[in-house]
Design an enzyme around this catalytic site. Structure first.
Site, PDB file in Angstrom:
ATOM      1  N   SER A  22     103.430 138.732  35.350  1.00  0.00           N
ATOM      2  CA  SER A  22     102.557 138.139  34.493  1.00  0.00           C
ATOM      3  C   SER A  22     101.931 137.651  35.067  1.00  0.00           C
ATOM      4  O   SER A  22     101.243 136.589  34.251  1.00  0.00           O
ATOM      5  CB  SER A  22     103.450 138.012  33.417  1.00  0.00           C
ATOM      6  N   THR A 154      83.162 136.818 -10.001  1.00  0.00           N
ATOM      7  CA  THR A 154      84.425 137.172 -10.079  1.00  0.00           C
ATOM      8  C   THR A 154      84.336 138.535 -10.128  1.00  0.00           C
ATOM      9  O   THR A 154      83.735 139.410 -10.674  1.00  0.00           O
ATOM     10  CB  THR A 154      85.450 136.662 -11.169  1.00  0.00           C
ATOM     11  N   HIS A 155      85.413 139.231  -9.337  1.00  0.00           N
ATOM     12  CA  HIS A 155      85.262 140.733  -9.020  1.00  0.00           C
ATOM     13  C   HIS A 155      83.388 141.258  -8.497  1.00  0.00           C
ATOM     14  O   HIS A 155      82.938 142.313  -8.631  1.00  0.00           O
ATOM     15  CB  HIS A 155      85.255 141.658  -9.741  1.00  0.00           C
ATOM     16  N   LYS A 282      64.814 144.855  13.083  1.00  0.00           N
ATOM     17  CA  LYS A 282      65.892 144.361  12.659  1.00  0.00           C
ATOM     18  C   LYS A 282      66.227 143.294  12.654  1.00  0.00           C
ATOM     19  O   LYS A 282      66.122 142.499  14.371  1.00  0.00           O
ATOM     20  CB  LYS A 282      67.072 145.570  12.786  1.00  0.00           C
ATOM     21  N   ASN A 284      70.199 141.123  12.728  1.00  0.00           N
ATOM     22  CA  ASN A 284      71.402 141.432  11.796  1.00  0.00           C
ATOM     23  C   ASN A 284      71.914 140.041  11.708  1.00  0.00           C
ATOM     24  O   ASN A 284      71.723 139.318  12.980  1.00  0.00           O
ATOM     25  CB  ASN A 284      71.755 142.184  13.043  1.00  0.00           C
ATOM     26  N   TYR A 316     117.357 133.713  27.037  1.00  0.00           N
ATOM     27  CA  TYR A 316     116.731 134.476  26.962  1.00  0.00           C
ATOM     28  C   TYR A 316     116.471 135.944  27.398  1.00  0.00           C
ATOM     29  O   TYR A 316     117.342 137.055  27.373  1.00  0.00           O
ATOM     30  CB  TYR A 316     116.215 134.307  28.679  1.00  0.00           C
ATOM     31  N   GLN A 321     108.385 137.216  27.194  1.00  0.00           N
ATOM     32  CA  GLN A 321     107.214 137.176  28.297  1.00  0.00           C
ATOM     33  C   GLN A 321     106.112 137.993  27.972  1.00  0.00           C
ATOM     34  O   GLN A 321     104.449 137.829  27.689  1.00  0.00           O
ATOM     35  CB  GLN A 321     107.186 138.138  30.207  1.00  0.00           C
ATOM     36  N   LYS A 324     103.104 135.863  25.418  1.00  0.00           N
ATOM     37  CA  LYS A 324     101.499 135.239  25.889  1.00  0.00           C
ATOM     38  C   LYS A 324     100.353 135.736  25.656  1.00  0.00           C
ATOM     39  O   LYS A 324      99.435 134.090  25.256  1.00  0.00           O
ATOM     40  CB  LYS A 324     101.720 134.327  27.699  1.00  0.00           C
TER      41      LYS A 324
HETATM   42  N1  ARG Z   1     107.162 134.816  33.109  1.00  0.00           N
HETATM   43  C1  ARG Z   1     108.310 134.613  32.477  1.00  0.00           C
HETATM   44  C2  ARG Z   1     107.881 134.582  31.036  1.00  0.00           C
HETATM   45  O1  ARG Z   1     106.660 134.586  30.610  1.00  0.00           O
HETATM   46  C3  ARG Z   1     109.398 133.461  32.436  1.00  0.00           C
HETATM   47  C4  ARG Z   1     110.599 133.926  33.188  1.00  0.00           C
HETATM   48  C5  ARG Z   1     111.463 135.058  34.075  1.00  0.00           C
HETATM   49  N2  ARG Z   1     112.796 134.368  33.116  1.00  0.00           N
HETATM   50  C6  ARG Z   1     113.595 135.193  33.528  1.00  0.00           C
HETATM   51  N3  ARG Z   1     114.212 135.070  33.715  1.00  0.00           N
HETATM   52  N4  ARG Z   1     113.266 136.491  34.229  1.00  0.00           N
HETATM   53  O2  ARG Z   1     109.006 135.054  30.327  1.00  0.00           O
END
Ligand code: ARG
Length: 475
Positions: A22, A154-155, A282, A284, A316, A321, A324
């Site tokens: 990641s 309206t509409h 044009k 735009n 967890y 992951q 993000k």
């Molecule tokens: N890169 C992982 C995430 O964003 C970090 C946590 C990893 N934890 C694990 N038990 N593998 O979630």
């Protein structure tokens, strides 16, 4: 180097590494990871897990690494799985094996949530601040146009006259709610997961309150399992950003429509327009269209994360992951989009005469006839019927409502006297709506004055929060 090699007899295959890696995206968390590590270090020194002398070596190493990260001098390499592994590698390279002591009493599971929350606090505050800038330009444009009578729809059909400042001020209202939501997000979510460890809490980190305080959190979460499994804060942030995106999209749609030849209500400044590669004439409204278009990905990021979370067992799981990239994408989308929209709205030239010219069209004053009768105690159902008859007669004879003769009016309803015509002006119709939330110029100016106060208040709490967080532990 993975952080978990000891138990395994072989390195992970390259396809596994490619899937689970990641670091290309979570590197954005690096400065926050340094801060969290520094706070965690204090806890380990206080509990005696790390001796004071070693602690100072680690602290100096982390700070130096933080400076190199901010200057772009230290970054991840091919062997790093995620931001946390890269930073541990960097630290050990700098100060030797003692750098590995920091892993005591925490897990990446609580570490990553702490990093991520600090990232969100920083970036949501930036988005809140940009949003208040957009509100300010809408407040100013609304004030300039508070006397301009306009058709209200309206509409997407002519409905009743309004003043154009009222039309623009509605955007300030919606955007202020978005800023408020960011404030609410902070109140609910600014709590530290540190000390949760993998899921059970840690015997080596007995004072999570201290690290929470050092990092600017408002306290510590109460349950270590919840602390590592909860991503409500991320989903909620995505909702806040998606809602803001939907508002920006609706603004974009209006400017796109208003800038057409058919409407001709606004000229978007050249600096905020684009051209065509084939049609030389044009111009735009691409910024407005991108505002409309980008709401799609903001909504997608929210629904994507909710789908990831649905059905996940607690504590967890690696699925987490996936939280993000949607956040980074929504944050980065808004940080590029908002300044462009601010410029577009600030420099837009509204064509007051054209806007006003249509205010009366399509019998927009018919409601005034019904209201006139209602004021004379005619039941509204009958008043509505009579006003409808006036419209029908006008349509048939190709005239406007105020052109109906005294006899025609009387025939439609005995209470329709010649003084009805006093009510049949757009300026009169607008001026009569003086209550709170009404469209008279005086109501709209009062609204804008309240909006300006609220915007000032928002700017002030945002800058207080920015100052509070930037005063916290620095990398
Ligand atoms: N890169 C992982 C995430 O964003 C970090 C946590 C990893 N934890 C694990 N038990 N593998 O979630």
């Amino acid at each position: 180097m993975a952080l978990w090699g000891g138990r395994f007899s072989a390195e992970p295959s390259s396809v596994v590494a490619a899937l689970s890696r990641s670091v290309e995206f979570d590197w954005r968390l690096a400065p926050y990871d340094i801060k969290v590590n520094l706070a965690h270090l204090d806890g380990l020194i206080a509990s005696g897990v790390i001796a004071a002398g070693n602690g100072e070596v680690i602290r100096a190493g982390l700070k130096a690494l933080g400076t190199e990260i901010l200057a772009g001098k230290f970054t991840y390499n091919d062997s790093d799985e995620d931001v946390h592994s890269a930073i541990e590698r960097g630290l050990i390279a700098k100060i030797g094996a003692i750098g590995g002591a920091l892993r005591a009493g925490r897990s990446r599971n609580d570490l990553v949530v702490a990093d991520f929350k600090l990232y969100l606090v920083d970036h949501l505050l930036e988005i809140a601040s940009l949003t208040t800038d957009l509100i300010s330009v809408f407040n100013d444009q609304s004030e300039k146009l508070a006397k301009v009578v306009a058709p209200g729809f309206t509409h997407l059909q002519h409905a009743q006259p309004i003043v154009f400042g009222h039309e623009l001020a509605k955007h300030s209202q919606a955007l202020l709610r978005d800023v408020d939501r960011i404030g609410d997000w902070l109140v609910r979510n600014n709590f530290s997961p540190l000390g949760a460890g993998a899921l059970a809490g840690s015997a080596l980190q007995p004072n999570p309150e201290k690290s929470a305080e050092l990092l600017g959190f408002d306290g510590v979460l109460a349950n270590s399992i919840d602390a590592v499994s909860d991503r409500d804060f991320a989903a909620e942030a995505l909702f806040v950003m998606a809602m803001l995106g939907v508002h920006l999209s609706r603004i974009g749609e209006e400017f796109t429509l208003w800038s057409t030849w058919e409407f001709d209500w606004v000229t978007i400044d050249d600096a905020y327009s684009t051209g065509s590669s084939i049609m030389p004439q044009k111009k735009n409204p691409d910024i407005a269209e991108l505002a409309r278009g980008k709401s799609g990905r903001l909504i997608g990021n929210l629904t994507g994360l909710l789908a990831t979370l649905k059905g996940l067992p607690f504590a967890y799981n690696r699925d987490l992951q996936e939280d993000k990239e949607p956040i980074f994408d929504s944050v980065e989308t808004l940080i590029v989009l908002l300044p462009a929209l601010i410029g577009m709205v600030e420099t837009a030239k509204f064509h007051e005469k054209v806007i006003s010219s249509g205010a009366q069209a399509e019998f927009a004053l018919a409601t005034e006839i019904a209201d006139y009768l209602a004021k004379k105690a005619v039941p509204f159902a009958q008043a509505h019927e009579a006003a409808g008859e006036c419209v029908r007669l006008c349509e048939k004879s190709g005239i406007e409502l105020h052109e109906l003769s005294d006899e025609q009016l009387l025939k439609i309803h005995p209470e329709l006297a010649p003084d009805l015509r006093d009510s049949l002006t757009t300026s009169g119709a607008v001026a009569s709506r003086t209550s709170l939330l009404g469209t008279s110029t005086s109501s709209v100016l009062a609204q804008i004055s309240d909006l300006k106060d609220a915007t000032k208040e928002a700017k002030s709490w945002i800058s207080n929060e920015v100052a509070r967080f930037s005063g916290m532990m620095k990398p």
